[in-house]
Design an enzyme around this catalytic site. Sequence first.
Site, mmCIF file in Angstrom:
data_model
loop_
_atom_site.group_PDB
_atom_site.id
_atom_site.type_symbol
_atom_site.label_atom_id
_atom_site.label_comp_id
_atom_site.label_asym_id
_atom_site.label_seq_id
_atom_site.Cartn_x
_atom_site.Cartn_y
_atom_site.Cartn_z
ATOM 1 N N LYS A 1 0.865 -1.314 -0.063
ATOM 2 C CA LYS A 1 -0.201 -0.143 0.148
ATOM 3 C C LYS A 1 0.804 1.273 -0.035
ATOM 4 C CE LYS A 1 -4.380 -1.978 1.137
ATOM 5 N NZ LYS A 1 -5.584 -2.074 2.040
ATOM 6 N N ARG B 1 -3.173 -10.249 4.425
ATOM 7 C CA ARG B 1 -3.375 -10.450 3.074
ATOM 8 C C ARG B 1 -2.185 -9.867 2.228
ATOM 9 N NH1 ARG B 1 -5.775 -7.135 -0.737
ATOM 10 N NH2 ARG B 1 -7.138 -7.977 -2.118
HETATM 11 C C1 9MG Z 1 -9.426 -6.325 -1.355
HETATM 12 N N1 9MG Z 1 -8.970 -5.358 -0.250
HETATM 13 C C2 9MG Z 1 -7.940 -4.339 -0.557
HETATM 14 N N2 9MG Z 1 -7.567 -3.888 0.173
HETATM 15 C C3 9MG Z 1 -8.048 -4.694 1.323
HETATM 16 C C4 9MG Z 1 -7.905 -4.558 2.857
HETATM 17 O O1 9MG Z 1 -7.136 -3.638 3.270
HETATM 18 N N3 9MG Z 1 -8.544 -5.531 3.509
HETATM 19 C C5 9MG Z 1 -9.476 -6.272 3.062
HETATM 20 N N4 9MG Z 1 -10.014 -7.048 3.683
HETATM 21 N N5 9MG Z 1 -9.743 -6.286 1.536
HETATM 22 C C6 9MG Z 1 -8.843 -5.332 0.873
#
Ligand code: 9MG
Length: 283
Positions: A228, A263
């Site tokens: 990010k 993630r």
């Molecule tokens: C799909 N997506 C993109 N950024 C995200 C984030 O910070 N959290 C979650 N749960 N999904 C995300």
Amino acid sequence: MQLMPLPKRNLQCGHLQLNLAEPHVMGILNVTPDSFSDGGQHHVKEQAVAHALQMMADGATVIDIGGESTRPGASPVTVDEEIRRVIPVVEALSQHDVVISIDTSAPQVIREAVKVGAQIWNDVRALSQPGALQTAAELDIPVIIMHMRGEPTTMNGLDQYDDVTHDVMRELQLRLNDALQAGVRAENIMIDPGFGFAKNAQQNLKLLQELYKLNQLGYPILSALSRKRFIGEALGGADAQQRAVGSVAGHLLSIQQGACMVRAHDVKATKDAIMVWQAMQMV
Ligand code: 9MG
């Protein structure tokens, strides 16, 4: 920084179970036209599945499949288009031993995806779309409730907080109340602070510093900060492709504070870092 233990419970994902006492890597699989080189729909599916299999080999236990980009400024897609992009990949991956999460806000998309084997609903809009709460209750599957203000197109102007962590927790609690009221079972809920959604760089860093406080809400935490912009800014202006190591650092800091899932784009590096952390825990 205060350290918190991981929640010691299982997340039931269809016929598969995730033991949340240990951290999990959720691999990111974007099935948007710009994600893979254009070689027609079938070719895109083949590449997407191959990428997912590689992430599984690298240590991902969950694959998060998304057909709509939630980046600021990204153009919205129709539900039909989202279904067309996502479903063939879910069908192919459902033959494998991996938990399938769907990154969507549309009830129709998650309903179709569950029919062909998806097990988790990852909704950056926290079940706010018409019919979403009822759908989550009816499907009775794990849902990820993320903090955001506004929409991806409007969120950048909505970053006025008194105390970012406190305000995120209070606003998440409101969405949790609505979900529980609609009949979503507490056992099915995971929470996510929504790094990068309606937060500036300083606010994202503050949330990362205080992530442990979200344990007070009583739900397993997903941390999603991979590549990010605020990671790039912390690295002195690195572009997305150069943010892997910074993202791993952020994810490890999250796990240290109690996150039980991260993630990630860079699954192998993330898994390696987690293994070192786990080895240290064993001593
Ligand atoms: C799909 N997506 C993109 N950024 C995200 C984030 O910070 N959290 C979650 N749960 N999904 C995300």
